[in-house]
Design a protein around this motif. Structure first.
Motif, PDB file in Angstrom:
ATOM      1  N   THR A  88       0.868  -1.172   0.000  1.00 33.95           N
ATOM      2  CA  THR A  88       0.000   0.000   0.000  1.00 33.95           C
ATOM      3  C   THR A  88       0.905   1.221   0.000  1.00 33.95           C
ATOM      4  O   THR A  88       1.797   1.331   0.842  1.00 33.95           O
ATOM      5  CB  THR A  88      -0.913   0.012   1.242  1.00 33.95           C
TER       6      THR A  88
ATOM      7  N   THR B  95      -6.111   3.637   8.622  1.00 33.44           N
ATOM      8  CA  THR B  95      -6.851   2.754   9.532  1.00 33.44           C
ATOM      9  C   THR B  95      -8.171   3.378   9.953  1.00 33.44           C
ATOM     10  O   THR B  95      -9.196   2.691  10.054  1.00 33.44           O
ATOM     11  CB  THR B  95      -6.002   2.424  10.775  1.00 33.44           C
TER      12      THR B  95
ATOM     13  N   PHE C 177     -10.946   2.786   7.476  1.00 32.04           N
ATOM     14  CA  PHE C 177     -11.562   1.463   7.548  1.00 32.04           C
ATOM     15  C   PHE C 177     -12.463   1.329   8.772  1.00 32.04           C
ATOM     16  O   PHE C 177     -13.485   0.629   8.729  1.00 32.04           O
ATOM     17  CB  PHE C 177     -10.482   0.381   7.540  1.00 32.04           C
TER      18      PHE C 177
ATOM     19  N   TYR D  26     -16.389   0.432   8.511  1.00 28.96           N
ATOM     20  CA  TYR D  26     -17.081  -0.596   9.295  1.00 28.96           C
ATOM     21  C   TYR D  26     -18.308  -0.013   9.994  1.00 28.96           C
ATOM     22  O   TYR D  26     -19.408  -0.592   9.936  1.00 28.96           O
ATOM     23  CB  TYR D  26     -16.129  -1.192  10.341  1.00 28.96           C
TER      24      TYR D  26
ATOM     25  N   THR E 160     -15.010  -5.667   5.957  1.00 34.10           N
ATOM     26  CA  THR E 160     -13.924  -4.760   6.338  1.00 34.10           C
ATOM     27  C   THR E 160     -12.612  -5.520   6.488  1.00 34.10           C
ATOM     28  O   THR E 160     -11.559  -5.074   6.005  1.00 34.10           O
ATOM     29  CB  THR E 160     -14.250  -4.040   7.657  1.00 34.10           C
ATOM     30  N   ILE E 161     -12.654  -6.680   7.134  1.00 36.43           N
ATOM     31  CA  ILE E 161     -11.446  -7.500   7.333  1.00 36.43           C
ATOM     32  C   ILE E 161     -10.894  -7.972   5.983  1.00 36.43           C
ATOM     33  O   ILE E 161      -9.681  -8.026   5.774  1.00 36.43           O
ATOM     34  CB  ILE E 161     -11.759  -8.696   8.245  1.00 36.43           C
TER      35      ILE E 161
ATOM     36  N   PHE F  54      -9.321  -4.701   4.131  1.00 36.85           N
ATOM     37  CA  PHE F  54      -8.195  -4.004   4.758  1.00 36.85           C
ATOM     38  C   PHE F  54      -6.830  -4.391   4.179  1.00 36.85           C
ATOM     39  O   PHE F  54      -5.995  -3.524   3.908  1.00 36.85           O
ATOM     40  CB  PHE F  54      -8.220  -4.236   6.273  1.00 36.85           C
TER      41      PHE F  54
ATOM     42  N   HIS G 124     -17.410   0.806   1.469  1.00 35.07           N
ATOM     43  CA  HIS G 124     -16.740  -0.329   0.838  1.00 35.07           C
ATOM     44  C   HIS G 124     -16.460  -0.089  -0.637  1.00 35.07           C
ATOM     45  O   HIS G 124     -15.347  -0.333  -1.119  1.00 35.07           O
ATOM     46  CB  HIS G 124     -17.586  -1.600   1.020  1.00 35.07           C
TER      47      HIS G 124
ATOM     48  N   THR H 241     -12.591   0.072  -2.042  1.00 34.45           N
ATOM     49  CA  THR H 241     -12.093  -1.069  -2.818  1.00 34.45           C
ATOM     50  C   THR H 241     -11.876  -0.716  -4.297  1.00 34.45           C
ATOM     51  O   THR H 241     -11.090  -1.387  -4.967  1.00 34.45           O
ATOM     52  CB  THR H 241     -13.046  -2.271  -2.714  1.00 34.45           C
TER      53      THR H 241
END
Length: 326
Positions: A7, A96, A99, A103, A161-162, A165, A182, A186
């Motif tokens: 990333t 972080t 994300f 969620y 989410t998991i 990530f 999402h 993505t």
């Protein structure tokens, strides 16, 4: 670590409406601020009234209280960042944290969907079995249904989410949306996201269509029961008890279903219009719901007016008391 799994940035940038000219930023940020202020005040009033007024300690108002809490949390989670983006040009959000927001956005949206289902079940019980309503929809039953709505929806957004990530994000860090979700995140991945998008669509349809099927069934049965009432006045009075919920459900489900299906079947929609639709079903109901309650729900309106009268009388006595007592 291989290049494909890296990333390349540590934060995302919330863009909002990509076609919006900078000269309109102050206006848009002001509108969002007023929306948040109205949402905060309206839903806080609902929560305060339901908690403080014994006459509102009923199953239906406990459901409304849960919906108000979910709306308040959702708006507080999403609106401050987009306000900061347009007001102060501060749209950056840590990787972080984005994300985490993703969620919670999907979690609270799912909670809303299930709470609306509980609301429809409550109206179904009161119309179809008015004599047994208090035993069917007791305080314990409603509490358990609402608790189920908050707990069962913890799972689905956690899964997507998991899975999202650890993806490699290197196309861009600009999220074309008003908050992290999402699809917005993505789409920035460097890898094939077909399987991730399919899972997210299945999840969205599950939390959308499962409650909606219960809602449609409930209201079909309600309409059938209402049509059996001989008196026109009786039909009107009975149906009016459900009108508030029907308005709220339509605001939540109609534009949401349109956007979900358009994304899934790749129907071309102008980006700004798509975002506007998402804003409408995400942020307008939390503003409008309290207004509907105050205008269309007699007991809530009566409780609010009583509070205002008590406040006015108290202020009057304070202002007319002896100014010089020494």
């Amino acid at each position: 670590m291989s290049k494909d799994n890296q990333t390349y940035f540590s934060e995302f940038l919330i863009v909002g409406f990509p076609g919006l000219l900078p000269k309109y930023y102050p206006l848009v940020s002001s509108v969002f601020f007023l929306v948040y202020l109205a949402t905060f005040v309206g839903n806080s009033l609902i929560l305060g009234l339901v908690v403080s007024e014994k006459s509102l300690h009923k199953p239906m108002y406990f459901i409304i209280c849960n919906l108000a809490l979910s709306d308040l949390l959702f708006s507080t989670l999403t609106l401050p960042k987009i306000i900061a983006r347009y007001w102060f040009n501060a749209g950056a959000i840590p990787f972080t944290a984005c994300f985490m927001q993703m969620y919670l956005v999907h979690y609270l949206g799912s909670v809303n969907s299930f709470i609306l289902m509980v609301m429809a079940i409550d109206r179904y019980a009161v119309i179809r079995n008015p004599l047994r309503y208090q035993s069917i929809m007791s305080s314990t039953t409603v509490f358990n249904l609402c608790a189920f709505s908050w707990l069962i929806t913890l799972i689905f957004p956690a899964v997507i989410t998991i899975r999202a990530f650890p993806l490699s994000y290197c196309k861009s860090n600009a999220i074309i949306h008003c908050y992290c979700d999402h699809i917005g995140i993505t789409q920035l991945a460097c890898t094939d996201i077909t399987s991730y998008s399919l899972l997210a669509f299945i999840f969205a349809m599950l939390v959308l269509l499962l409650p909606l099927s219960f809602i449609i069934f409930s209201y079909i049965q309600i309409v059938i029961s209402v049509l059996k009432i001989a008196s026109p006045q009786g039909r009107y009075k009975t149906f009016s008890t459900c009108s508030v919920q029907l308005i709220i459900i339509a605001l939540y489900y109609v534009p949401r279903s349109f956007v979900y299906m358009a994304n899934r079947f790749q129907i071309t929609i102008n980006t700004d219009f798509r975002i506007l639709m998402i804003v409408m079903y995400s942020l307008l109901p939390p503003v409008i719901n309290p207004l509907i309650y105050f205008l269309r729900t007699k007991e809530i309106k009566t409780s609010l007016l009583k509070k205002l009268r008590v406040k006015r009388v108290t202020n009057f006595h304070e202002n007319t008391s002896c100014p010089v007592c020494n």
